[in-house]
Design an enzyme around this catalytic site. Structure first.
Site, mmCIF file in Angstrom:
data_model
loop_
_atom_site.group_PDB
_atom_site.id
_atom_site.type_symbol
_atom_site.label_atom_id
_atom_site.label_comp_id
_atom_site.label_asym_id
_atom_site.label_seq_id
_atom_site.Cartn_x
_atom_site.Cartn_y
_atom_site.Cartn_z
ATOM 1 N N ASP A 12 -6.281 0.618 0.506
ATOM 2 C CA ASP A 12 -6.478 0.824 1.934
ATOM 3 C C ASP A 12 -7.873 0.325 2.327
ATOM 4 O O ASP A 12 -8.620 -0.210 1.498
ATOM 5 C CB ASP A 12 -6.281 2.303 2.304
ATOM 6 C CG ASP A 12 -7.510 3.115 1.952
ATOM 7 O OD1 ASP A 12 -8.199 2.757 0.987
ATOM 8 O OD2 ASP A 12 -7.788 4.102 2.651
ATOM 9 N N LYS A 70 0.837 -1.201 0.000
ATOM 10 C CA LYS A 70 0.000 0.000 0.000
ATOM 11 C C LYS A 70 0.877 1.259 0.000
ATOM 12 O O LYS A 70 0.674 2.169 -0.801
ATOM 13 C CB LYS A 70 -0.920 -0.016 1.236
ATOM 14 C CG LYS A 70 -1.869 1.133 1.308
ATOM 15 C CD LYS A 70 -2.746 1.075 2.541
ATOM 16 C CE LYS A 70 -2.049 1.705 3.712
ATOM 17 N NZ LYS A 70 -2.888 1.857 4.902
#
Ligand code: SF4
Length: 214
Positions: free
Chosen positions: A139, A121
């Site tokens: 996310d 991420k």
């Protein structure tokens, strides 16, 4: 509507709704975003944006953070939670930038991934926001929304969601699309309350709102 068509329609609608959506972590240099994304784990971006001001006042560049005692970093970052491990990662990461990358953040996904405390991420966020490269940032908002909307079906694992989205999202749209999902997830398609489908720009095409795709 196929998943490809649905995805493109969602991208268009969210672009109209949030034309200026951007990263909600404040930074003006790449290494600062690296620190902020580490601090943002299990912490709000708003709190991170306050805490880093104290950190940079005391340690204003990569060398200063790299040379700072880990316990001093921990004292400052403690309000973000997980202070010990975040301070350790930040210290180790800045030492690597100083010693192996000439004080620069590498613009290579795998090199980023090898830095302490940097996961997919974070590496995607840096690639997209700092270097303007294709990126998919999965996310919690992204994962919740793409499942609700019906872009993916029951996939919760961040890497698997990312891989599905790479197949559906045009590369140049990925970074902005993910930022817009965050905005939409905070303001309309919320996690804690019932989503506000009645005032959602996706209500005519969203699976959770009763629309079934192909
Ligand atoms: S219609 Fe409802 S569930 Fe679907 S994206 Fe909008 S707020 Fe979320």
């Amino acid at each position: 509507m196929t998943k490809e068509e649905l995805t493109l329609e969602v991208i268009d609608r969210l672009r109209d709704e949030y034309p200026d959506a951007d990263c909600t972590l404040d930074y003006n240099e790449a290494w600062k975003l690296l620190i902020s994304v580490r601090l943002a784990a299990q912490c709000t971006d708003a709190r991170v944006n306050v805490v880093v001001q104290d950190l940079y006042e005391k340690y204003p560049d990569i060398n200063a953070v790299a040379e700072a005692p880990v316990d001093k970093i921990e004292e400052i970052v403690r309000p973000c939670g997980l202070g010990k491990s975040k301070a350790r990662d930040i210290s180790a990461c800045m030492k690597i930038l100083r010693d192996e990358y000439g004080g620069r953040v590498p613009d290579d996904f795998n090199a980023l991934l090898n830095l302490p405390g940097v996961g997919r991420k974070s590496a995607n966020l840096i690639m997209g926001d700092v270097f303007g490269k294709p990126a998919i940032v999965t996310d919690t908002h992204c994962i919740r929304l793409v499942n609700r909307i019906g872009i993916v079906d029951g996939i919760k694992d961040p890497k698997k969601v990312e891989m599905e989205l790479w197949k559906l999202v045009p590369p140049k749209e990925g970074s902005s699309f993910c930022h817009r999902l965050v905005y939409h997830g905070r303001e309309v398609c919320t996690a804690r309350t019932k989503p506000y489908c009645d005032r959602c720009c996706l209500k005519e095409i969203c699976e959770k709102n009763g629309v079934k795709g192909e």
